[in-house]
Structures are given as C-alpha cells and as structure tokens.
Write a protein that holds these residues in place. Structure first.
Motif, PDB file in Angstrom:
ATOM      1  N   ARG A 149      37.383  28.742  42.736  1.00  0.00           N
ATOM      2  CA  ARG A 149      37.798  27.844  41.734  1.00  0.00           C
ATOM      3  C   ARG A 149      38.663  27.035  41.541  1.00  0.00           C
ATOM      4  NH1 ARG A 149      30.897  26.860  40.425  1.00  0.00           N
ATOM      5  NH2 ARG A 149      30.358  27.069  43.144  1.00  0.00           N
ATOM      6  N   ASN A 150      39.138  28.082  40.289  1.00  0.00           N
ATOM      7  CA  ASN A 150      40.368  27.788  40.102  1.00  0.00           C
ATOM      8  C   ASN A 150      41.771  28.948  40.001  1.00  0.00           C
ATOM      9  OD1 ASN A 150      39.428  29.555  38.286  1.00  0.00           O
ATOM     10  ND2 ASN A 150      39.317  28.907  36.166  1.00  0.00           N
ATOM     11  N   ASN A 151      41.707  29.896  41.505  1.00  0.00           N
ATOM     12  CA  ASN A 151      42.410  30.989  41.392  1.00  0.00           C
ATOM     13  C   ASN A 151      42.665  32.123  40.576  1.00  0.00           C
ATOM     14  OD1 ASN A 151      44.491  32.263  43.707  1.00  0.00           O
ATOM     15  ND2 ASN A 151      45.556  31.128  43.050  1.00  0.00           N
ATOM     16  N   THR A 152      41.525  32.158  39.660  1.00  0.00           N
ATOM     17  CA  THR A 152      41.679  32.872  38.371  1.00  0.00           C
ATOM     18  C   THR A 152      41.093  34.190  38.153  1.00  0.00           C
ATOM     19  OG1 THR A 152      41.727  31.100  36.295  1.00  0.00           O
ATOM     20  CG2 THR A 152      41.396  32.699  35.851  1.00  0.00           C
ATOM     21  N   VAL A 153      41.436  35.052  38.189  1.00  0.00           N
ATOM     22  CA  VAL A 153      41.139  36.817  37.542  1.00  0.00           C
ATOM     23  C   VAL A 153      40.440  36.949  35.905  1.00  0.00           C
ATOM     24  CG1 VAL A 153      41.517  38.709  37.236  1.00  0.00           C
ATOM     25  CG2 VAL A 153      41.945  37.698  39.567  1.00  0.00           C
TER      26      VAL A 153
ATOM     27  N   ASN B 237      41.026  39.738  28.250  1.00  0.00           N
ATOM     28  CA  ASN B 237      40.115  39.976  27.167  1.00  0.00           C
ATOM     29  C   ASN B 237      38.970  38.120  26.662  1.00  0.00           C
ATOM     30  OD1 ASN B 237      40.350  42.208  24.861  1.00  0.00           O
ATOM     31  ND2 ASN B 237      41.093  40.416  23.012  1.00  0.00           N
ATOM     32  N   VAL B 238      38.847  38.551  27.525  1.00  0.00           N
ATOM     33  CA  VAL B 238      37.444  37.800  28.045  1.00  0.00           C
ATOM     34  C   VAL B 238      36.264  38.098  27.788  1.00  0.00           C
ATOM     35  CG1 VAL B 238      36.406  35.461  29.345  1.00  0.00           C
ATOM     36  CG2 VAL B 238      38.729  36.098  29.771  1.00  0.00           C
ATOM     37  N   PRO B 239      35.271  37.189  26.536  1.00  0.00           N
ATOM     38  CA  PRO B 239      34.417  38.029  26.232  1.00  0.00           C
ATOM     39  C   PRO B 239      32.922  37.945  27.340  1.00  0.00           C
ATOM     40  CG  PRO B 239      34.304  35.896  24.991  1.00  0.00           C
ATOM     41  CD  PRO B 239      35.999  36.689  25.876  1.00  0.00           C
ATOM     42  N   ASN B 240      32.251  38.658  27.432  1.00  0.00           N
ATOM     43  CA  ASN B 240      31.137  38.464  28.312  1.00  0.00           C
ATOM     44  C   ASN B 240      30.314  37.262  27.596  1.00  0.00           C
ATOM     45  OD1 ASN B 240      31.325  40.169  30.373  1.00  0.00           O
ATOM     46  ND2 ASN B 240      29.621  41.629  29.663  1.00  0.00           N
ATOM     47  N   GLY B 241      29.703  36.225  28.906  1.00  0.00           N
ATOM     48  CA  GLY B 241      28.760  35.134  28.364  1.00  0.00           C
ATOM     49  C   GLY B 241      29.932  33.723  28.677  1.00  0.00           C
ATOM     50  N   ALA B 242      31.271  33.835  28.970  1.00  0.00           N
ATOM     51  CA  ALA B 242      32.132  33.041  28.298  1.00  0.00           C
ATOM     52  C   ALA B 242      32.175  32.052  29.477  1.00  0.00           C
ATOM     53  CB  ALA B 242      34.007  33.337  28.641  1.00  0.00           C
ATOM     54  N   SER B 243      32.790  31.245  29.689  1.00  0.00           N
ATOM     55  CA  SER B 243      32.233  30.323  30.962  1.00  0.00           C
ATOM     56  C   SER B 243      33.306  30.228  31.790  1.00  0.00           C
ATOM     57  CB  SER B 243      31.736  28.681  30.169  1.00  0.00           C
ATOM     58  OG  SER B 243      32.542  28.412  29.164  1.00  0.00           O
ATOM     59  N   SER B 244      33.365  29.949  32.803  1.00  0.00           N
ATOM     60  CA  SER B 244      34.757  30.269  34.055  1.00  0.00           C
ATOM     61  C   SER B 244      33.656  28.884  34.532  1.00  0.00           C
ATOM     62  CB  SER B 244      34.781  31.195  34.614  1.00  0.00           C
ATOM     63  OG  SER B 244      33.532  31.259  35.158  1.00  0.00           O
ATOM     64  N   PRO B 245      35.088  28.058  35.854  1.00  0.00           N
ATOM     65  CA  PRO B 245      34.695  27.314  36.962  1.00  0.00           C
ATOM     66  C   PRO B 245      33.330  28.029  37.409  1.00  0.00           C
ATOM     67  CG  PRO B 245      36.381  26.747  36.623  1.00  0.00           C
ATOM     68  CD  PRO B 245      35.871  28.212  35.779  1.00  0.00           C
TER      69      PRO B 245
ATOM     70  N   ALA C  72      42.811  41.632  44.830  1.00  0.00           N
ATOM     71  CA  ALA C  72      42.473  42.024  46.540  1.00  0.00           C
ATOM     72  C   ALA C  72      41.476  41.006  46.700  1.00  0.00           C
ATOM     73  CB  ALA C  72      41.579  43.597  46.560  1.00  0.00           C
ATOM     74  N   HIS C  73      40.553  40.635  45.471  1.00  0.00           N
ATOM     75  CA  HIS C  73      39.477  39.596  45.906  1.00  0.00           C
ATOM     76  C   HIS C  73      40.544  38.222  46.109  1.00  0.00           C
ATOM     77  CE1 HIS C  73      35.663  42.172  45.374  1.00  0.00           C
ATOM     78  NE2 HIS C  73      35.638  42.179  44.783  1.00  0.00           N
ATOM     79  N   ALA C  74      41.249  38.071  45.869  1.00  0.00           N
ATOM     80  CA  ALA C  74      42.171  36.161  45.566  1.00  0.00           C
ATOM     81  C   ALA C  74      42.883  36.485  46.830  1.00  0.00           C
ATOM     82  CB  ALA C  74      43.130  36.426  44.548  1.00  0.00           C
ATOM     83  N   ALA C  75      43.558  37.894  47.310  1.00  0.00           N
ATOM     84  CA  ALA C  75      44.705  37.513  48.450  1.00  0.00           C
ATOM     85  C   ALA C  75      43.227  37.972  49.088  1.00  0.00           C
ATOM     86  CB  ALA C  75      45.065  39.419  48.112  1.00  0.00           C
ATOM     87  N   GLN C  76      41.528  38.131  49.184  1.00  0.00           N
ATOM     88  CA  GLN C  76      41.006  38.159  50.502  1.00  0.00           C
ATOM     89  C   GLN C  76      40.640  36.952  50.552  1.00  0.00           C
ATOM     90  OE1 GLN C  76      37.738  40.380  48.878  1.00  0.00           O
ATOM     91  NE2 GLN C  76      37.843  42.280  50.348  1.00  0.00           N
ATOM     92  N   THR C  77      41.045  35.778  49.406  1.00  0.00           N
ATOM     93  CA  THR C  77      40.474  34.753  50.030  1.00  0.00           C
ATOM     94  C   THR C  77      41.324  33.688  49.878  1.00  0.00           C
ATOM     95  OG1 THR C  77      38.669  34.873  48.308  1.00  0.00           O
ATOM     96  CG2 THR C  77      39.546  32.502  48.227  1.00  0.00           C
ATOM     97  N   ILE C  78      42.515  33.272  50.041  1.00  0.00           N
ATOM     98  CA  ILE C  78      43.265  33.006  50.078  1.00  0.00           C
ATOM     99  C   ILE C  78      44.434  33.649  51.816  1.00  0.00           C
ATOM    100  CG2 ILE C  78      45.887  32.526  49.160  1.00  0.00           C
ATOM    101  CD1 ILE C  78      43.692  31.552  47.624  1.00  0.00           C
TER     102      ILE C  78
ATOM    103  N   ARG D 256      50.208  35.860  48.946  1.00  0.00           N
ATOM    104  CA  ARG D 256      50.907  34.945  47.616  1.00  0.00           C
ATOM    105  C   ARG D 256      49.864  34.047  47.000  1.00  0.00           C
ATOM    106  NH1 ARG D 256      54.586  37.995  47.809  1.00  0.00           N
ATOM    107  NH2 ARG D 256      55.922  37.800  49.186  1.00  0.00           N
ATOM    108  N   SER D 257      48.526  34.939  46.731  1.00  0.00           N
ATOM    109  CA  SER D 257      47.759  34.473  45.940  1.00  0.00           C
ATOM    110  C   SER D 257      47.813  33.638  44.724  1.00  0.00           C
ATOM    111  CB  SER D 257      46.256  35.331  46.142  1.00  0.00           C
ATOM    112  OG  SER D 257      46.994  36.605  45.764  1.00  0.00           O
ATOM    113  N   ASN D 258      48.515  34.939  44.104  1.00  0.00           N
ATOM    114  CA  ASN D 258      49.058  34.071  42.592  1.00  0.00           C
ATOM    115  C   ASN D 258      48.168  33.656  42.103  1.00  0.00           C
ATOM    116  OD1 ASN D 258      51.528  35.260  43.048  1.00  0.00           O
ATOM    117  ND2 ASN D 258      52.355  33.502  44.067  1.00  0.00           N
ATOM    118  N   PRO D 259      47.530  34.355  41.875  1.00  0.00           N
ATOM    119  CA  PRO D 259      45.540  33.868  41.000  1.00  0.00           C
ATOM    120  C   PRO D 259      46.577  34.501  39.369  1.00  0.00           C
ATOM    121  CG  PRO D 259      45.759  36.317  41.905  1.00  0.00           C
ATOM    122  CD  PRO D 259      46.711  35.359  42.597  1.00  0.00           C
TER     123      PRO D 259
END
Length: 199
Positions: free
Chosen positions: A77-81, A57-65, A108-114, A49-52
């Motif tokens: 950090r914000n449970n986002t793919v 359509n995110v451009p390379n170079g955009a920022s994330s947490p 799957a990375h979210a599931a591994q982490t959660i 139930r990781s539910n990220p």
C-alpha cells in the motif's frame, strides 16, 4: 545449531561450491551499515525497479497502511519494507548476513508485486521470495558473502520454516526455505534468475 542436521546433499554441495572461491572472514557489521549496503545492492540488481522504501528498527505493534506490524514485512500500500526490532535481534543470533537475508526476502516480495510475477499460493510466494533473496544477495556488486555468511543465511532461513503444511499461511518447511535461498545464491553465479521461476 549444526548445518549437518538439516542440509540435504544438495545443500552441502551448494555451500561447498559457492565457498570454494570465497575467503572466510569474521567481521560483523552493525544493522544500519548492513541494511544500507544491502538496500543499495538490491536496488542495483532488481530489474523490476520496485525500489521500496525501508523502515527499520520498527517495534512490533506499530501501525502501517497494511495494519499492525507483528514481524518484518513488505507493505504494497505504501511500497515500504518494515524490518522489526525483534527480527534484527533474531538475525544477530546468527550474524549480520542473516539480517541481509531478512531485508532481501522482504525486498523480493516488493519485486514479486511490482513485477507482477507473484505466485497465487502462499508457500510458493515465500519460497520464491527466498530464492530471489539468494539470487539478489549473490548478484549484488557492492557486497560479498563469504562461507560464514552463507551458513548464517541458510541457518536463519531454516529457522523461519515451519511444518504446518495444512495451514493456509504455511511458508515452507525449514528444508525448503534453506534450499530455496541456496538455489538463489547458486543461480546468481550460474543459471540466472530463471531458476526462481515458479512452474
């Protein structure tokens, strides 16, 4: 690219086994349709139930947490793919199922982490995520993958592999990556998710 160049006997047998009861169709769906349908399916089969959240359509170079985005990734950090424009374009060189693989791998990375079962070694982390992606895609009740789709998925998994085995960021060889995702598909029909366990 021809699959014969890189599939082992196991890979060929696996695709043949999976494809025997699956019809071949050639319809390509747009990225938004693929991502929405696959995300819904992933949420149904993910027992952690990781539910990220998913941003696409995110451009390379955009920022994330988790810092600057240089490719599709899962940010704990914000449970986002994040699915990048570049990876969407790359996926469609193979087909719409290749985009499903990219989302399923990052999910799957979210599931591994959660779920708390993320291996310590980066190569094992990536290969397990490939296996889980295959399992999740094969188990989704709302999406069916035909022979052509499975071929697209195996081809893109092969392409994202690398031979930099001495690099700390080594994600697995092309052969390992394609075999891992195919093992996941097979497990969704036979042995279950335990096949993706790292020993």
């Amino acid at each position: 690219m021809h699959l014969g160049k890189f599939f082992t006997r196991v890979g060929i047998a696996l695709v043949t086994t999976l494809a025997t009861s699956i019809p071949l169709r050639a319809q390509q769906l747009g990225p938004e349709v693929v991502l929405k349908a696959v995300y819904m399916g992933l949420r149904q089969v993910d027992t952690t139930r990781s539910n990220p959240k998913v941003r696409w359509n995110v451009p390379n170079g955009a920022s994330s947490p988790c810092g600057r985005i240089s490719g599709s990734l899962y940010c704990p950090r914000n449970n986002t793919v994040y699915i990048t424009q570049q990876h969407i374009r790359m996926a469609y060189q193979y087909g719409d199922a290749a985009l499903a693989y990219i989302l399923a791998h990052e999910y799957a990375h979210a599931a591994q982490t959660i779920g708390g079962f993320r291996p310590r070694n980066i190569t094992q982390i990536e290969l397990q995520a490939d296996c889980l992606a295959g399992f999740y895609m094969g188990a989704m009740p709302n999406v069916t993958f035909d022979r052509q789709d499975i071929q697209q998925i195996a081809e893109i998994a092969y392409q994202v592999g690398d031979y930099e085995v001495n690099n700390r960021q080594h994600h697995g060889t092309p052969e390992q990556r394609s075999q891992a995702v195919l093992l996941g598909f097979q497990s969704s029909q036979q042995n279950g998710i335990a096949a993706c366990r790292v020993r």
